[in-house]
Design a protein around this motif. Structure first.
Motif, PDB file in Angstrom:
ATOM      1  N   ASP A   1      40.520 -31.462   4.870  1.00  0.00           N
ATOM      2  CA  ASP A   1      41.078 -32.096   6.062  1.00  0.00           C
ATOM      3  C   ASP A   1      42.508 -31.610   6.288  1.00  0.00           C
ATOM      4  O   ASP A   1      43.197 -31.136   5.376  1.00  0.00           O
ATOM      5  N   SER A   2      42.936 -31.705   7.536  1.00  0.00           N
ATOM      6  CA  SER A   2      44.196 -31.078   7.954  1.00  0.00           C
ATOM      7  C   SER A   2      45.416 -31.658   7.264  1.00  0.00           C
ATOM      8  O   SER A   2      46.457 -30.988   7.188  1.00  0.00           O
ATOM      9  N   SER A   3      45.325 -32.883   6.749  1.00  0.00           N
ATOM     10  CA  SER A   3      46.487 -33.482   6.085  1.00  0.00           C
ATOM     11  C   SER A   3      46.868 -32.740   4.812  1.00  0.00           C
ATOM     12  O   SER A   3      47.990 -32.873   4.324  1.00  0.00           O
ATOM     13  N   LYS A   4      45.938 -31.973   4.250  1.00  0.00           N
ATOM     14  CA  LYS A   4      46.190 -31.263   2.992  1.00  0.00           C
ATOM     15  C   LYS A   4      46.664 -29.824   3.203  1.00  0.00           C
ATOM     16  O   LYS A   4      47.051 -29.153   2.242  1.00  0.00           O
ATOM     17  N   ILE A   5      46.612 -29.347   4.427  1.00  0.00           N
ATOM     18  CA  ILE A   5      47.028 -27.976   4.713  1.00  0.00           C
ATOM     19  C   ILE A   5      48.551 -27.911   4.772  1.00  0.00           C
ATOM     20  O   ILE A   5      49.198 -28.714   5.442  1.00  0.00           O
ATOM     21  N   GLY A   6      49.112 -26.947   4.048  1.00  0.00           N
ATOM     22  CA  GLY A   6      50.560 -26.836   3.943  1.00  0.00           C
ATOM     23  C   GLY A   6      51.101 -27.415   2.656  1.00  0.00           C
ATOM     24  O   GLY A   6      52.303 -27.347   2.399  1.00  0.00           O
ATOM     25  N   TYR A   7      50.212 -27.965   1.830  1.00  0.00           N
ATOM     26  CA  TYR A   7      50.593 -28.549   0.542  1.00  0.00           C
ATOM     27  C   TYR A   7      49.834 -27.844  -0.581  1.00  0.00           C
ATOM     28  O   TYR A   7      48.761 -27.278  -0.365  1.00  0.00           O
ATOM     29  N   THR A   8      50.389 -27.897  -1.769  1.00  0.00           N
ATOM     30  CA  THR A   8      49.727 -27.269  -2.901  1.00  0.00           C
ATOM     31  C   THR A   8      49.680 -28.247  -4.078  1.00  0.00           C
ATOM     32  O   THR A   8      50.159 -29.375  -3.980  1.00  0.00           O
ATOM     33  N   ALA A   9      49.065 -27.813  -5.169  1.00  0.00           N
ATOM     34  CA  ALA A   9      48.935 -28.654  -6.359  1.00  0.00           C
ATOM     35  C   ALA A   9      49.078 -27.770  -7.584  1.00  0.00           C
ATOM     36  O   ALA A   9      49.300 -26.556  -7.489  1.00  0.00           O
ATOM     37  N   MET A  10      48.909 -28.367  -8.758  1.00  0.00           N
ATOM     38  CA  MET A  10      49.226 -27.675 -10.003  1.00  0.00           C
ATOM     39  C   MET A  10      48.307 -26.499 -10.288  1.00  0.00           C
ATOM     40  O   MET A  10      48.758 -25.450 -10.748  1.00  0.00           O
ATOM     41  N   ALA A  11      47.012 -26.644 -10.041  1.00  0.00           N
ATOM     42  CA  ALA A  11      46.044 -25.627 -10.476  1.00  0.00           C
ATOM     43  C   ALA A  11      45.426 -24.917  -9.275  1.00  0.00           C
ATOM     44  O   ALA A  11      44.890 -25.560  -8.370  1.00  0.00           O
ATOM     45  N   GLN A  12      45.501 -23.595  -9.284  1.00  0.00           N
ATOM     46  CA  GLN A  12      44.886 -22.822  -8.207  1.00  0.00           C
ATOM     47  C   GLN A  12      43.377 -22.752  -8.401  1.00  0.00           C
ATOM     48  O   GLN A  12      42.881 -22.462  -9.490  1.00  0.00           O
ATOM     49  N   VAL A  13      42.647 -23.017  -7.342  1.00  0.00           N
ATOM     50  CA  VAL A  13      41.189 -22.887  -7.352  1.00  0.00           C
ATOM     51  C   VAL A  13      40.798 -21.485  -6.894  1.00  0.00           C
ATOM     52  O   VAL A  13      40.058 -20.772  -7.576  1.00  0.00           O
ATOM     53  N   LEU A  14      41.280 -21.094  -5.721  1.00  0.00           N
ATOM     54  CA  LEU A  14      40.949 -19.803  -5.130  1.00  0.00           C
ATOM     55  C   LEU A  14      42.174 -19.222  -4.443  1.00  0.00           C
ATOM     56  O   LEU A  14      42.930 -19.941  -3.779  1.00  0.00           O
ATOM     57  N   GLN A  15      42.370 -17.935  -4.590  1.00  0.00           N
ATOM     58  CA  GLN A  15      43.368 -17.245  -3.793  1.00  0.00           C
ATOM     59  C   GLN A  15      42.846 -17.111  -2.361  1.00  0.00           C
ATOM     60  O   GLN A  15      41.633 -17.099  -2.120  1.00  0.00           O
ATOM     61  N   SER A  16      43.742 -17.005  -1.413  1.00  0.00           N
ATOM     62  CA  SER A  16      43.332 -16.910  -0.010  1.00  0.00           C
ATOM     63  C   SER A  16      42.339 -15.775   0.248  1.00  0.00           C
ATOM     64  O   SER A  16      41.363 -15.965   0.992  1.00  0.00           O
ATOM     65  N   PRO A  17      42.511 -14.563  -0.331  1.00  0.00           N
ATOM     66  CA  PRO A  17      41.535 -13.494  -0.069  1.00  0.00           C
ATOM     67  C   PRO A  17      40.125 -13.788  -0.581  1.00  0.00           C
ATOM     68  O   PRO A  17      39.163 -13.135  -0.164  1.00  0.00           O
ATOM     69  N   GLN A  18      39.984 -14.757  -1.489  1.00  0.00           N
ATOM     70  CA  GLN A  18      38.662 -15.111  -2.006  1.00  0.00           C
ATOM     71  C   GLN A  18      37.904 -16.058  -1.079  1.00  0.00           C
ATOM     72  O   GLN A  18      36.722 -16.319  -1.290  1.00  0.00           O
ATOM     73  N   ILE A  19      38.583 -16.568  -0.059  1.00  0.00           N
ATOM     74  CA  ILE A  19      37.987 -17.541   0.850  1.00  0.00           C
ATOM     75  C   ILE A  19      37.526 -16.832   2.114  1.00  0.00           C
ATOM     76  O   ILE A  19      38.326 -16.243   2.835  1.00  0.00           O
ATOM     77  N   ARG A  20      36.240 -16.882   2.370  1.00  0.00           N
ATOM     78  CA  ARG A  20      35.707 -16.262   3.590  1.00  0.00           C
ATOM     79  C   ARG A  20      35.896 -17.177   4.792  1.00  0.00           C
ATOM     80  O   ARG A  20      36.256 -16.735   5.879  1.00  0.00           O
ATOM     81  N   THR A  21      35.639 -18.460   4.600  1.00  0.00           N
ATOM     82  CA  THR A  21      35.610 -19.414   5.714  1.00  0.00           C
ATOM     83  C   THR A  21      36.339 -20.696   5.317  1.00  0.00           C
ATOM     84  O   THR A  21      36.203 -21.161   4.187  1.00  0.00           O
ATOM     85  N   LEU A  22      37.096 -21.261   6.251  1.00  0.00           N
ATOM     86  CA  LEU A  22      37.757 -22.544   6.034  1.00  0.00           C
ATOM     87  C   LEU A  22      37.442 -23.445   7.222  1.00  0.00           C
ATOM     88  O   LEU A  22      37.619 -23.042   8.379  1.00  0.00           O
ATOM     89  N   VAL A  23      36.975 -24.656   6.925  1.00  0.00           N
ATOM     90  CA  VAL A  23      36.664 -25.640   7.962  1.00  0.00           C
ATOM     91  C   VAL A  23      37.615 -26.814   7.804  1.00  0.00           C
ATOM     92  O   VAL A  23      37.731 -27.395   6.718  1.00  0.00           O
ATOM     93  N   THR A  24      38.314 -27.147   8.881  1.00  0.00           N
ATOM     94  CA  THR A  24      39.210 -28.295   8.879  1.00  0.00           C
ATOM     95  C   THR A  24      39.021 -29.068  10.174  1.00  0.00           C
ATOM     96  O   THR A  24      38.098 -28.772  10.957  1.00  0.00           O
TER      97      THR A  24
END
Length: 267
Positions: A212-235
């Motif tokens: 959801d859009s409230s989480k975009i622009g924020y980060t956390a301690m552990a990276q799940v995926l780098q941006s190039p690993q993400i094909r599609t993002l739905v918000t």
């Protein structure tokens, strides 16, 4: 009382008493029975309660009663999560698909909208996700990983859960997190869950992030995926124009699920 606060209080009450009627709940929270039905439907879609004739039954047991952060995640931004779930189900899941789903509440919001899909095979490490799949997808194959059970998150984690996804292949992994930025990618706060999400992504043809859009622009301690690993993002349509443009410019296929009716957005 704001809707999110009322739903948290409602769920806390049901966790204590086990079940209650819609009429009594409406009187307890000084709202209409229609409002309580809407609240219960949201909580049911998140997997926390089961609506019965004239009432609701709590799905959990005593060790879940103190998991306030899960309650908040299921009820805050509920409309946005439902919109994302409906959009993702309509646009990214087909009959005969093989899916990996993580433990996120936004991922779980997809499940009620998959009831018309046929012959799905879905795997997850989350007990809550498996419960929702069992409730809604009676015509599908549901697979749960083994592993070490995290009692708070109710997910299977550790080497056994990670190895499960090394032995299987999916067309799509649908995952979420607690933050996303172009610089840091998708991030989460649970390190053991993060390792399982990474294993899901490695064994999937495509990874779809729902957040959801409230989480975009924020980060956390552990990276799940780098941006190039993400094909599609739905918000949802609460995303800012600057974030929207940055995601598109990064090469990620951005999809925005409408939450507000078109006439409200125009106004």
């Amino acid at each position: 009382m704001l809707p999110e606060a009322r739903r948290r209080a409602l769920l806390s009450h049901l966790a204590q008493v086990g079940n209650d009627t819609i009429v009594d709940l409406a009187q307890r929270y000084h709202v209409s029975t229609m409002t309580i039905r809407r609240d219960l439907k949201i909580l049911q879609e998140a997997g926390y309660v089961t609506m019965s004739h004239g009432g609701a039954i709590y799905n959990g047991d005593s060790f879940q009663q103190n998991e306030t952060h899960h309650i908040e995640r299921a009820t805050i931004y509920a409309a946005e999560k439902r919109a994302i779930g409906k959009y993702a189900a309509a646009n990214f899941v087909e009959d005969d698909d093989v899916l990996f789903l993580d433990s996120g509440t936004t991922v779980r919001a997809i499940i009620p909208y998959l009831q018309d899909r046929r012959n799905l095979t879905v795997a997850s490490n989350s007990i809550r996700t498996i419960e929702a799949l069992h409730r809604y997808l009676t015509d599908s194959s549901i697979v749960c990983t083994g592993g070490m059970l995290s009692p708070t998150a109710q997910t299977f984690v550790g080497p056994v859960a990670e190895r499960f996804f090394e032995d299987f292949f999916a067309r799509k992994a649908i995952v979420s997190g607690v933050g996303f930025t172009i610089q840091t990618g998708l991030a989460d706060s649970q390190m053991l869950d993060t390792a399982v999400k990474k294993a899901m992504s490695r064994s999937a043809e495509a990874t779809i992030v729902v957040i959801d859009s409230s989480k975009i622009g924020y980060t956390a301690m552990a990276q799940v995926l780098q941006s190039p690993q993400i094909r599609t993002l739905v918000t949802d349509d609460g995303i800012s124009e600057s974030h929207r443009r940055a995601i598109i410019d990064s090469g990620i296929d951005l999809h925005i699920a409408p939450v507000k009716p078109l006439e409200e957005r125009r106004g």
